[in-house]
Motif scaffolding. Structure first.
Motif, PDB file in Angstrom:
ATOM      1  N   LYS A 251       0.827  -1.224   0.069  1.00 54.54           N
ATOM      2  CA  LYS A 251      -0.151   0.069  -0.103  1.00 54.54           C
ATOM      3  C   LYS A 251       0.920   1.219   0.188  1.00 54.54           C
ATOM      4  N   LYS A 252       2.253   1.222  -0.073  1.00 53.63           N
ATOM      5  CA  LYS A 252       3.023   2.207  -0.179  1.00 53.63           C
ATOM      6  C   LYS A 252       3.588   2.415  -1.412  1.00 53.63           C
ATOM      7  N   SER A 253       4.484   3.769  -1.499  1.00 47.27           N
ATOM      8  CA  SER A 253       5.181   3.925  -2.869  1.00 47.27           C
ATOM      9  C   SER A 253       4.389   3.590  -3.800  1.00 47.27           C
ATOM     10  N   TYR A 254       4.764   2.909  -5.009  1.00 49.88           N
ATOM     11  CA  TYR A 254       4.034   2.496  -6.096  1.00 49.88           C
ATOM     12  C   TYR A 254       2.634   1.834  -5.718  1.00 49.88           C
ATOM     13  N   GLY A 255       2.439   1.290  -4.789  1.00 47.51           N
ATOM     14  CA  GLY A 255       1.373   0.855  -4.317  1.00 47.51           C
ATOM     15  C   GLY A 255       0.420   1.430  -3.642  1.00 47.51           C
ATOM     16  N   HIS A 256       0.681   2.769  -3.518  1.00 48.02           N
ATOM     17  CA  HIS A 256      -0.464   3.560  -2.946  1.00 48.02           C
ATOM     18  C   HIS A 256      -1.391   3.948  -3.551  1.00 48.02           C
ATOM     19  N   PHE A 257      -2.639   3.409  -3.512  1.00 43.89           N
ATOM     20  CA  PHE A 257      -3.828   3.727  -4.337  1.00 43.89           C
ATOM     21  C   PHE A 257      -5.056   4.116  -3.448  1.00 43.89           C
ATOM     22  N   THR A 258      -5.627   4.996  -3.498  1.00 43.30           N
ATOM     23  CA  THR A 258      -6.883   5.688  -2.712  1.00 43.30           C
ATOM     24  C   THR A 258      -8.122   4.964  -2.982  1.00 43.30           C
ATOM     25  N   ASP A 259      -8.182   4.012  -4.179  1.00 40.30           N
ATOM     26  CA  ASP A 259      -9.432   3.692  -4.488  1.00 40.30           C
ATOM     27  C   ASP A 259      -9.154   2.248  -4.771  1.00 40.30           C
ATOM     28  N   ILE A 260      -8.475   1.680  -3.935  1.00 44.26           N
ATOM     29  CA  ILE A 260      -8.101   0.133  -4.230  1.00 44.26           C
ATOM     30  C   ILE A 260      -9.449  -0.733  -4.122  1.00 44.26           C
ATOM     31  N   ASP A 261     -10.335  -0.333  -3.437  1.00 47.26           N
ATOM     32  CA  ASP A 261     -11.481  -1.128  -3.375  1.00 47.26           C
ATOM     33  C   ASP A 261     -12.568  -1.004  -4.490  1.00 47.26           C
ATOM     34  N   SER A 262     -11.845  -0.343  -5.549  1.00 45.04           N
ATOM     35  CA  SER A 262     -12.574  -0.097  -6.875  1.00 45.04           C
ATOM     36  C   SER A 262     -12.553  -1.427  -7.574  1.00 45.04           C
ATOM     37  N   ILE A 263     -11.338  -1.995  -7.338  1.00 40.65           N
ATOM     38  CA  ILE A 263     -10.968  -3.471  -8.066  1.00 40.65           C
ATOM     39  C   ILE A 263     -11.657  -4.371  -7.683  1.00 40.65           C
ATOM     40  N   THR A 264     -12.305  -5.086  -8.510  1.00 42.22           N
ATOM     41  CA  THR A 264     -12.999  -6.268  -8.189  1.00 42.22           C
ATOM     42  C   THR A 264     -12.120  -7.590  -8.346  1.00 42.22           C
ATOM     43  N   MET A 265     -12.837  -8.904  -7.968  1.00 39.39           N
ATOM     44  CA  MET A 265     -11.989 -10.106  -8.034  1.00 39.39           C
ATOM     45  C   MET A 265     -11.580 -10.180  -9.600  1.00 39.39           C
ATOM     46  N   PHE A 266     -10.624 -11.264  -9.743  1.00 38.23           N
ATOM     47  CA  PHE A 266      -9.861 -11.241 -11.162  1.00 38.23           C
ATOM     48  C   PHE A 266     -10.507 -12.715 -11.981  1.00 38.23           C
ATOM     49  N   ALA A 267     -11.348 -12.416 -12.757  1.00 35.16           N
ATOM     50  CA  ALA A 267     -12.168 -13.575 -13.291  1.00 35.16           C
ATOM     51  C   ALA A 267     -11.404 -14.216 -14.330  1.00 35.16           C
ATOM     52  N   ASP A 268     -11.337 -15.495 -13.877  1.00 34.51           N
ATOM     53  CA  ASP A 268     -10.478 -16.540 -14.451  1.00 34.51           C
ATOM     54  C   ASP A 268     -10.998 -17.852 -14.691  1.00 34.51           C
ATOM     55  N   TYR A 269     -10.263 -18.814 -14.931  1.00 36.13           N
ATOM     56  CA  TYR A 269     -11.200 -20.176 -14.833  1.00 36.13           C
ATOM     57  C   TYR A 269     -10.893 -21.146 -13.601  1.00 36.13           C
ATOM     58  N   ARG A 270     -10.013 -20.432 -12.716  1.00 34.45           N
ATOM     59  CA  ARG A 270      -9.866 -21.284 -11.340  1.00 34.45           C
ATOM     60  C   ARG A 270     -10.972 -20.883 -10.222  1.00 34.45           C
ATOM     61  N   VAL A 271     -11.335 -19.548  -9.954  1.00 35.82           N
ATOM     62  CA  VAL A 271     -11.934 -19.230  -9.067  1.00 35.82           C
ATOM     63  C   VAL A 271     -13.483 -19.578  -9.158  1.00 35.82           C
ATOM     64  N   PRO A 272     -14.135 -19.743 -10.227  1.00 34.93           N
ATOM     65  CA  PRO A 272     -15.446 -20.310 -10.631  1.00 34.93           C
ATOM     66  C   PRO A 272     -15.383 -21.742  -9.991  1.00 34.93           C
ATOM     67  N   VAL A 273     -14.317 -22.309  -9.929  1.00 31.68           N
ATOM     68  CA  VAL A 273     -14.477 -23.991  -9.462  1.00 31.68           C
ATOM     69  C   VAL A 273     -14.747 -23.830  -7.882  1.00 31.68           C
ATOM     70  N   ILE A 274     -13.929 -23.007  -7.199  1.00 33.28           N
ATOM     71  CA  ILE A 274     -14.329 -23.151  -5.766  1.00 33.28           C
ATOM     72  C   ILE A 274     -15.584 -22.385  -5.298  1.00 33.28           C
ATOM     73  N   LEU A 275     -16.004 -21.207  -6.086  1.00 31.01           N
ATOM     74  CA  LEU A 275     -17.293 -20.875  -5.847  1.00 31.01           C
ATOM     75  C   LEU A 275     -18.452 -21.828  -6.114  1.00 31.01           C
ATOM     76  N   HIS A 276     -18.207 -22.578  -7.320  1.00 28.12           N
ATOM     77  CA  HIS A 276     -19.370 -23.768  -7.514  1.00 28.12           C
ATOM     78  C   HIS A 276     -19.165 -24.769  -6.145  1.00 28.12           C
ATOM     79  N   ALA A 277     -17.994 -25.093  -5.919  1.00 32.55           N
ATOM     80  CA  ALA A 277     -17.812 -26.036  -4.808  1.00 32.55           C
ATOM     81  C   ALA A 277     -18.492 -25.412  -3.369  1.00 32.55           C
ATOM     82  N   LEU A 278     -18.462 -24.136  -3.124  1.00 31.53           N
ATOM     83  CA  LEU A 278     -19.079 -23.822  -2.201  1.00 31.53           C
ATOM     84  C   LEU A 278     -20.705 -23.465  -2.290  1.00 31.53           C
TER      85      LEU A 278
END
Length: 367
Positions: A251-278
């Motif tokens: 969260k510092k230096s290059y990583g200091h973003f004031t709106d980081i919560d605007s970023i969503t999850m990263f839609a790939d092929y792995r996360v849907p598997v665990i969401l389906h399992a849940l």
């Protein structure tokens, strides 16, 4: 002008000097990823959500994240991730996320694309991190944009050497990866003095602005599709680049973003598997049969867009439920950290041979 009259010119000058001039105020940038996800979810007929399971999953995920102390430090705890907090590391992350796509294989683990590094063998995402570190150890400036754009010193053959495998299976989409590197190098060298740090500087502390800049300037980050008559933005790799910078630099230096919560999850092929399992994601019988048969699913196909968009919205609902039930979580838990946890959990379940639906098989540069 009387004593009671207002000097409008002076007032305008003072407002501008204090940064209060409405004409100078810039609208907050938006990626429109979350709006796109909601639109996809609202119009999906093959992927749905079980809201009760989403609520239950939120509590399960929150408790697990608390137990494992998930936070930005988790990123740097991974042994292959660079530990230095400098511009070289920023360049490493940019290179990594330019190339961060399509590692799945239809072969057994011992036969799939792998990279040997430091006495260990790596597959998937970690094979990419390992091969970049291997190249740097060999004196190949693989994180330098000026290197990518000069075919006399950075030939396709040399890049094929960088991406070499420890097995007979080569890295998927090798030519597309080379093209992504060269295009990214051209943009950086022509418009940003060859330095990705200038892109970060232009974003001015806004993660959303960085994502928008990446999608506007680099076609290899322009993860946009048509769905039900509308353009939808998913921006998986652009968003994960912003998130990796945020997490690496804590969260510092290059990583200091004031709106980081605007970023969503990263839609790939792995996360849907665990969401389906849940039990959170529900598939129509035709889609579920297609996935279980391990058939290819074209990028941009309505099924694929529904899988990705509904996953984003699902994680957003999980995030909201966690903050509702645990307001003390505040900014400590966002979609990024939930995604990191879900991805790691899916990989752990996979290693333990736990029964899950297969991941959908889309071969593309977007994830």
């Amino acid at each position: 002008m009387g004593d009671d009259d207002v000097d409008q010119d002076l007032l305008a000058f003072m407002r501008k000097a204090l940064g209060l001039d409405p004409s100078e105020t810039k609208a907050h940038p938006t990626t429109k990823v979350l709006e796109s996800a909601l639109y996809i979810f609202d119009n999906s007929i093959d992927v749905a959500l079980d809201r009760d399971c989403v609520m239950q999953a939120a509590e399960t995920i929150y408790n697990a994240m608390q137990k494992k102390a998930y936070g930005t430090s988790t990123w740097s705890e991974q042994e292959l991730h660079p530990q230095e907090k400098n511009e070289d590391t920023l360049n490493f992350i940019f290179t990594m996320d330019v190339l961060n796509f399509s590692f799945w294989s239809g072969l057994e683990d011992e036969k799939r694309f792998s990279v040997d590094y430091g006495g260990k063998r790596y597959t998937g995402y970690w094979s990419l991190v390992a091969l970049l570190r291997r190249a740097l150890d060999e004196g190949i400036p693989i994180t330098c944009p000026y290197f990518w754009v000069d075919p006399t010193i950075c030939s396709d053959d040399l890049l094929a050497h960088v991406f070499r495998s420890a097995t007979d299976e080569q890295i998927p989409l090798l030519q597309e990866r080379i093209e992504c590197l060269r295009e990214a190098g051209e943009v950086l060298c022509e418009r940003y003095d060859g330095r990705f740090s200038n892109c970060v500087k232009e974003a001015n502390g806004s993660a959303a602005a960085l994502v928008v800049l990446l999608s506007d300037e680099f076609t290899c980050f322009r993860d946009e599709h048509k769905f039900e008559g509308r353009r939808v933005n998913i921006y998986k790799r652009a968003q994960i680049l912003a998130a990796d910078i945020w997490a690496c630099f804590n969260k510092k230096s290059y990583g200091h973003f004031t709106d980081i919560d605007s970023i969503t999850m990263f839609a790939d092929y792995r996360v849907p598997v665990i969401l389906h399992a849940l039990g959170c994601l529900l598939y129509s019988p035709p889609l579920e049969a297609h996935i279980k048969a391990k058939k290819l699913l074209d990028t941009g196909h309505p099924w694929e867009v529904q899988l990705r968009g509904t996953s984003i919205w699902c994680v957003e609902l999980i995030r909201r439920q966690i903050q509702k039930m645990h307001p003390e979580a505040g900014n400590h838990i966002n979609a990024i950290l939930i995604d990191f946890y879900l991805y790691d959990t899916a990989k752990e379940m996979e290693r333990n041979k736990e029964e899950m639906i297969p991941h959908h098989r889309t071969r593309s540069i977007w994830y």
